[in-house]
Motif scaffolding. Structure first.
Motif, short mmCIF file in Angstrom:
data_model
loop_
_atom_site.label_atom_id
_atom_site.label_comp_id
_atom_site.label_asym_id
_atom_site.label_seq_id
_atom_site.Cartn_x
_atom_site.Cartn_y
_atom_site.Cartn_z
N MET A 1 0.84 -1.17 0.00
CA MET A 1 0.00 0.00 0.00
C MET A 1 0.88 1.24 0.00
SD MET A 1 -3.03 1.09 2.60
CE MET A 1 -3.99 -0.36 2.30
N ARG A 2 0.49 2.24 -0.78
CA ARG A 2 1.30 3.46 -0.86
C ARG A 2 1.29 4.23 0.45
NH1 ARG A 2 -1.29 5.48 -6.18
NH2 ARG A 2 -2.43 6.67 -4.66
N GLU A 3 2.37 4.93 0.69
CA GLU A 3 2.51 5.78 1.87
C GLU A 3 1.41 6.84 1.87
OE1 GLU A 3 4.59 7.08 5.26
OE2 GLU A 3 5.29 5.50 3.93
N GLY A 4 0.75 6.99 3.01
CA GLY A 4 -0.25 8.05 3.16
C GLY A 4 -1.64 7.69 2.64
N VAL A 5 -1.80 6.53 1.99
CA VAL A 5 -3.11 6.16 1.46
C VAL A 5 -4.02 5.74 2.61
CG1 VAL A 5 -4.34 4.51 0.01
CG2 VAL A 5 -2.24 5.56 -0.81
N MET A 6 -3.54 4.96 3.53
CA MET A 6 -4.32 4.53 4.66
C MET A 6 -3.50 4.75 5.92
SD MET A 6 -7.26 3.67 5.23
CE MET A 6 -8.41 2.48 4.69
N PRO A 7 -4.00 5.54 6.85
CA PRO A 7 -3.25 5.79 8.09
C PRO A 7 -3.04 4.51 8.89
CG PRO A 7 -5.11 7.31 7.87
CD PRO A 7 -5.26 6.27 6.80
N ALA A 8 -1.93 4.46 9.60
CA ALA A 8 -1.62 3.31 10.43
C ALA A 8 -2.53 3.26 11.66
CB ALA A 8 -0.16 3.34 10.86
N ASP A 9 -2.91 4.41 12.16
CA ASP A 9 -3.79 4.50 13.33
C ASP A 9 -5.20 4.04 12.95
OD1 ASP A 9 -5.24 5.21 15.57
OD2 ASP A 9 -5.07 7.37 15.24
N PRO A 10 -5.72 2.99 13.59
CA PRO A 10 -7.04 2.46 13.22
C PRO A 10 -8.18 3.48 13.34
CG PRO A 10 -5.91 0.95 14.70
CD PRO A 10 -5.08 2.20 14.64
N GLU A 11 -8.15 4.33 14.36
CA GLU A 11 -9.21 5.34 14.51
C GLU A 11 -9.16 6.36 13.38
OE1 GLU A 11 -9.50 7.10 18.39
OE2 GLU A 11 -9.51 5.14 19.37
N ARG A 12 -7.95 6.75 13.02
CA ARG A 12 -7.79 7.70 11.91
C ARG A 12 -8.21 7.05 10.59
NH1 ARG A 12 -5.54 12.69 11.60
NH2 ARG A 12 -4.57 13.24 9.63
#
Length: 154
Positions: A1-12
C-alpha cells in the motif's frame, strides 16, 4: 500500500473511510443533479442556484441577488446571468423585497418546484425511508456530524 493512502492509526483510518463514504454520496448526488440539469435544459450552476433559493425559503431567509451571489461564490455579474436564465425559463420570480422596497428578492416558482419533485421525488422518498429507519439518537448524531463537516469545509 502506498505511503499516506491509509493511516496506520485504526481510529484515523476509520475516520478517513467515513470521509470517503461521504465523498461517494456527494459525488452520486452531484451526478443526479447533473442529470436533472441536462433533462431540464439547465446549467449545473442554475440548479445549484435553485437549491440555494429553496434552502433559503425553508430557513425563512430573504434571498436577494447579492445573497445568492455569496452562496454561489460568484460575481454579481455572473449571478445576474444565472438569474436572467432562470427567470426566462420561468423557474424563479423576482419580487419586491419585504424589508427594503428598493431591492428585490428571489423566489422559486411553483412550476420549478414541481419539476424538481418530478425528478427527485423518488430519490427523496428512498432517502426519507432510509433516514426514518434510524433511531432519533442516530439521526441526531448524523445531523450534528454533517453540520460540523459542512462548517469544516467552509
Amino acid at each position: 500500500m502506498r505511503e499516506g493512502v491509509m493511516p496506520a492509526d485504526p481510529e484515523r483510518a476509520a475516520a478517513l473511510e467515513l470521509i470517503h463514504r461521504l465523498r461517494e454520496v456527494a459525488l452520486r448526488l452531484e451526478l443526479a443533479i447533473g442529470e436533472f440539469a441536462r433533462t431540464a435544459g439547465l446549467h449545473a450552476t442554475d440548479v445549484r442556484a435553485l437549491i440555494r433559493l429553496l434552502d433559503a425559503e425553508r430557513a425563512g431567509l430573504e434571498a436577494t441577488p447579492g445573497w445568492l451571489a455569496g452562496q454561489l461564490g460568484m460575481t454579481s455579474q455572473a449571478t445576474t446571468a444565472v438569474i436572467h436564465r432562470l427567470e426566462a425559463a420561468g423557474h424563479i420570480e423576482r419580487l419586491r423585497s419585504r424589508s427594503d422596497g428598493r431591492s428585490s428578492r428571489l423566489q422559486v416558482s411553483d412550476s420549478a418546484v414541481a419539476l424538481g419533485w418530478q425528478f427527485f421525488g423518488p430519490l427523496l422518498e428512498r432517502l426519507i425511508t432510509t433516514t426514518e429507519a434510524l433511531t432519533h439518537d442516530q439521526q441526531t448524531v448524523l445531523s450534528d456530524y454533517l453540520t460540523t463537516v459542512a462548517e469544516a469545509i467552509d
